[in-house]
Design a protein around this motif. Structure first.
Motif, short mmCIF file in Angstrom:
data_model
loop_
_atom_site.label_atom_id
_atom_site.label_comp_id
_atom_site.label_asym_id
_atom_site.label_seq_id
_atom_site.Cartn_x
_atom_site.Cartn_y
_atom_site.Cartn_z
N ASP A 1 -20.00 -80.21 37.97
CA ASP A 1 -19.14 -80.98 38.89
C ASP A 1 -19.99 -81.88 39.78
O ASP A 1 -19.68 -83.06 39.96
N LEU A 2 -21.03 -81.30 40.36
CA LEU A 2 -21.89 -82.08 41.25
C LEU A 2 -22.62 -83.18 40.50
O LEU A 2 -22.76 -84.29 41.01
N ASP B 1 -23.64 -88.81 39.54
CA ASP B 1 -23.75 -89.93 38.61
C ASP B 1 -22.92 -91.12 39.07
O ASP B 1 -23.29 -92.28 38.82
N GLN B 2 -21.81 -90.87 39.77
CA GLN B 2 -20.96 -91.94 40.26
C GLN B 2 -21.51 -92.60 41.52
O GLN B 2 -21.02 -93.66 41.94
N ALA C 1 -18.33 -88.89 50.41
CA ALA C 1 -17.96 -89.34 49.07
C ALA C 1 -17.11 -88.33 48.33
O ALA C 1 -16.40 -88.68 47.38
N ALA C 2 -17.17 -87.04 48.73
CA ALA C 2 -16.38 -86.00 48.08
C ALA C 2 -16.37 -84.77 48.96
O ALA C 2 -17.30 -84.54 49.74
N GLY D 1 -15.77 -83.06 40.48
CA GLY D 1 -16.57 -84.07 39.79
C GLY D 1 -16.19 -85.50 40.12
O GLY D 1 -16.83 -86.43 39.65
N GLU D 2 -15.17 -85.69 40.93
CA GLU D 2 -14.73 -87.03 41.31
C GLU D 2 -15.27 -87.38 42.69
O GLU D 2 -15.70 -86.51 43.44
N VAL D 3 -15.23 -88.66 43.01
CA VAL D 3 -15.64 -89.11 44.34
C VAL D 3 -14.54 -89.97 44.94
O VAL D 3 -13.68 -90.51 44.23
N ILE D 4 -14.57 -90.08 46.24
CA ILE D 4 -13.63 -90.91 46.98
C ILE D 4 -14.02 -92.37 46.77
O ILE D 4 -15.22 -92.71 46.86
#
Length: 170
Positions: free
Chosen positions: A161-162, A167-168, A150-151, A27-30
């Motif tokens: 998660d996606l 959303d980010q 991005a991930a 669920g996080e992005v770089i």
């Protein structure tokens, strides 16, 4: 020599060697400043036709590496289809690895998958993603609208998660 290096990269991708890179937390992005250009996503599609890399240019793209023989892939594909249905502005693209095309097509039909899947039996497209930990099947890479990774998630991914990652990227 070049063929040998390519073969080694493909073997590393298909056997789980990541070269020390870690997957993005679910669920996080770089961070934008740390993102790198993604390889082009395209090729011959399962069932015929071609995915032109320009089809994903300028849009957020979710690339999922799967195989019909992969149990966790069977669990996650409805999640990916849900994202594809809920977000027509996002390009969801499957990449079928180490599969005979008739098994891949049967899998897509059985699962009701409507997003395109590139047939990559030799792992050539997967090898292009060797810089990210998309080395396990399933794996998912999220590419932002600027064409940057991005991930990268190893193992099954959920729609939640996606969605958090997408959303980010708004």
């Amino acid at each position: 020599m070049r063929a040998a290096v390519g073969l080694l990269a493909a073997v590393a991708v298909l056997t789980g060697c990541t070269g020390g890179l870690e997957a993005t937390p679910r669920g996080e992005v770089i961070p934008v400043a740390d993102r790198e250009p993604a390889p082009e996503v395209g090729g011959e599609l399962v069932g015929g036709g071609t995915l032109d890399p320009t089809a994903t240019a300028g849009v957020v793209t979710v690339v999922n590496f799967w195989g019909s023989w992969c149990g966790p892939c069977r669990v996650e594909v409805p999640e990916l289809q849900g994202i594809a249905d809920a977000h027509p502005e996002v390009a969801v693209v499957g990449v079928d690895l180490r599969d005979q095309e008739q098994f891949a097509q049967a899998f897509l039909d059985e699962q009701g998958i409507t997003y395109p899947s590139v047939h990559d039996p030799s792992g050539e497209l997967a090898a292009a993603f060797a810089a990210w930990p998309a080395t396990q099947t399933p794996s998912t890479v999220v590419i932002d609208a600027d064409g940057l990774v991005a991930a990268a998630y190893s193992g099954p991914v959920t729609a939640a998660d996606l969605q958090r990652a997408l959303d980010q990227l708004d």
